[in-house]
Design a protein around this motif. Structure first.
Motif, PDB file in Angstrom:
ATOM      1  N   UNK A 106      -2.911   4.286   9.251  1.00  0.00           N
ATOM      2  CA  UNK A 106      -3.633   4.817   8.775  1.00  0.00           C
ATOM      3  C   UNK A 106      -2.996   5.925   7.794  1.00  0.00           C
ATOM      4  N   UNK A 107      -3.884   5.316   7.024  1.00  0.00           N
ATOM      5  CA  UNK A 107      -3.360   6.029   4.850  1.00  0.00           C
ATOM      6  C   UNK A 107      -3.238   7.167   4.792  1.00  0.00           C
ATOM      7  N   UNK A 108      -4.319   8.204   6.248  1.00  0.00           N
ATOM      8  CA  UNK A 108      -3.963   9.622   5.649  1.00  0.00           C
ATOM      9  C   UNK A 108      -3.059  10.502   6.838  1.00  0.00           C
ATOM     10  N   UNK A 109      -2.199   9.421   7.741  1.00  0.00           N
ATOM     11  CA  UNK A 109      -1.159   9.736   7.917  1.00  0.00           C
ATOM     12  C   UNK A 109      -0.359   9.796   6.938  1.00  0.00           C
ATOM     13  N   UNK A 110      -0.170   8.243   6.649  1.00  0.00           N
ATOM     14  CA  UNK A 110       1.024   8.421   5.057  1.00  0.00           C
ATOM     15  C   UNK A 110       0.945   9.836   4.207  1.00  0.00           C
ATOM     16  N   UNK A 111      -0.335  10.199   3.883  1.00  0.00           N
ATOM     17  CA  UNK A 111      -0.700  10.760   3.200  1.00  0.00           C
ATOM     18  C   UNK A 111       0.395  12.360   3.750  1.00  0.00           C
ATOM     19  N   UNK A 158       1.007  -0.899  -0.564  1.00  0.00           N
ATOM     20  CA  UNK A 158      -0.372   0.144   0.263  1.00  0.00           C
ATOM     21  C   UNK A 158       1.007   1.395   0.127  1.00  0.00           C
ATOM     22  N   UNK A 159       1.830   1.309   0.472  1.00  0.00           N
ATOM     23  CA  UNK A 159       3.150   2.203   0.724  1.00  0.00           C
ATOM     24  C   UNK A 159       3.230   2.834  -0.743  1.00  0.00           C
ATOM     25  N   UNK A 160       3.765   1.555  -1.440  1.00  0.00           N
ATOM     26  CA  UNK A 160       4.161   2.205  -2.577  1.00  0.00           C
ATOM     27  C   UNK A 160       2.770   2.139  -4.046  1.00  0.00           C
ATOM     28  N   UNK A 211       2.920   5.778  -3.056  1.00  0.00           N
ATOM     29  CA  UNK A 211       4.028   6.917  -3.534  1.00  0.00           C
ATOM     30  C   UNK A 211       3.614   7.131  -4.928  1.00  0.00           C
ATOM     31  N   UNK A 212       3.153   5.887  -5.954  1.00  0.00           N
ATOM     32  CA  UNK A 212       3.033   5.848  -7.631  1.00  0.00           C
ATOM     33  C   UNK A 212       1.789   6.865  -7.674  1.00  0.00           C
ATOM     34  N   UNK A 213       0.741   7.278  -6.595  1.00  0.00           N
ATOM     35  CA  UNK A 213       0.083   7.835  -7.248  1.00  0.00           C
ATOM     36  C   UNK A 213       0.836   9.628  -6.824  1.00  0.00           C
ATOM     37  N   UNK A 214       1.296   9.722  -5.768  1.00  0.00           N
ATOM     38  CA  UNK A 214       1.627  10.899  -5.553  1.00  0.00           C
ATOM     39  C   UNK A 214       2.944  11.160  -6.845  1.00  0.00           C
ATOM     40  N   UNK A 215       3.700  10.784  -6.956  1.00  0.00           N
ATOM     41  CA  UNK A 215       4.895  10.597  -7.656  1.00  0.00           C
ATOM     42  C   UNK A 215       4.612  10.092  -9.561  1.00  0.00           C
ATOM     43  N   UNK A 216       3.660   9.869  -9.401  1.00  0.00           N
ATOM     44  CA  UNK A 216       3.798   8.641 -10.970  1.00  0.00           C
ATOM     45  C   UNK A 216       4.030   7.524 -11.230  1.00  0.00           C
ATOM     46  N   UNK A 217       5.235   7.364  -9.961  1.00  0.00           N
ATOM     47  CA  UNK A 217       5.914   5.418 -10.312  1.00  0.00           C
ATOM     48  C   UNK A 217       6.290   5.009  -8.742  1.00  0.00           C
ATOM     49  N   UNK A 218       5.869   4.001  -8.832  1.00  0.00           N
ATOM     50  CA  UNK A 218       6.093   3.489  -7.645  1.00  0.00           C
ATOM     51  C   UNK A 218       7.709   3.398  -6.843  1.00  0.00           C
ATOM     52  N   UNK A 219       8.159   2.974  -5.758  1.00  0.00           N
ATOM     53  CA  UNK A 219       9.197   2.650  -6.034  1.00  0.00           C
ATOM     54  C   UNK A 219       9.407   1.267  -6.725  1.00  0.00           C
ATOM     55  N   UNK A 220       8.770   1.107  -6.247  1.00  0.00           N
ATOM     56  CA  UNK A 220       8.346  -0.747  -7.182  1.00  0.00           C
ATOM     57  C   UNK A 220       8.175  -0.869  -8.052  1.00  0.00           C
TER      58      UNK A 220
END
Length: 206
Positions: A200-205, A155-157, A160-169
């Motif tokens: 918490x996905x809110x805290x991740x964001x 879910x973290x990956x 990350x892909x959602x916000x930056x266009x590409x996942x860490x993987x």
């Protein structure tokens, strides 16, 4: 801000009827144990297990036994059609609604050896459950444990892909050992934040 682990449990362990429990809709669309395993592993664990249904790919970790033993968590799912009478003015319709429930018994056949598969998480030990228990909860318990090596990273990956266009993987749902993260320390830190903050996905964001 429903915690992500609770969100996933509401889908994978859903029971009842779609009008009363909307997450049941996933099981209306994905009807086979193979599909349920493949969808949930790819979305929630970042693991593409499709090839392991038929063979052990030389560049992949997971075997046919891994595939069918994971599918076995969905082997007790039952469906029942319930007649419903709907009235609109003077008109009456006889309809049916489908009720999803845990049968408490049931198995999935391992197509490699034609034996009943043993419910076993990836890289884990077989699950022993009492009659009447719902194996899907055992699956989610393992998925959402803080030491699970796949769940929080997946879910973290994805975020990350959602916000930056590409996942860490990348691709974001293909987190196999032969497709390592571009920055392992970053992915570990993000996953740690997810699990330590109660998913918490809110805290991740933030």
């Amino acid at each position: 801000n429903t915690p992500y682990n609770e969100f996933v449990r509401s889908i994978l362990a859903a029971s009842g009827e779609i009008h009363e429990n909307p997450p049941v809709a996933w099981y209306r669309q994905v009807r086979t144990q193979q599909g349920q395993l493949e969808d949930s592993a790819q979305l929630f664990l970042g693991q593409r297990l499709q090839c392991a249904q038929c063979h052990h790919h030389p560049y992949e970790k997971w075997s046919q036994d891994d595939y069918w033993n994971m599918a076995a968590f969905f082997g007790q799912l039952g469906r029942k059609n319930i007649p419903v009478v709907a009235r609109s003015g003077a008109q009456q319709q006889n309809l049916q609604r489908q009720f999803l429930y845990n049968k408490g018994t049931g198995s999935v056949t391992n197509k490699r050896n034609n034996m009943p598969a043993k419910p076993t998480p990836l890289d884990g030990e077989p699950v022993e459950s009492s009659t009447g228990s719902d194996l899907r909860h055992n699956l989610v318990d393992w998925m959402t444990a803080k030491d699970n090596p796949f769940f929080a990273k997946a879910v973290a990956n994805r975020y990350w892909a959602h916000f930056f266009g590409r996942g860490v993987v990348d691709p974001l749902d293909d987190m196999r050992i032969t497709n390592p993260p571009s920055n392992p320390a970053l992915l570990d830190a993000l996953a740690k934040q997810v699990s330590e903050n109660g998913f918490s996905l809110r805290k991740l964001c933030k």
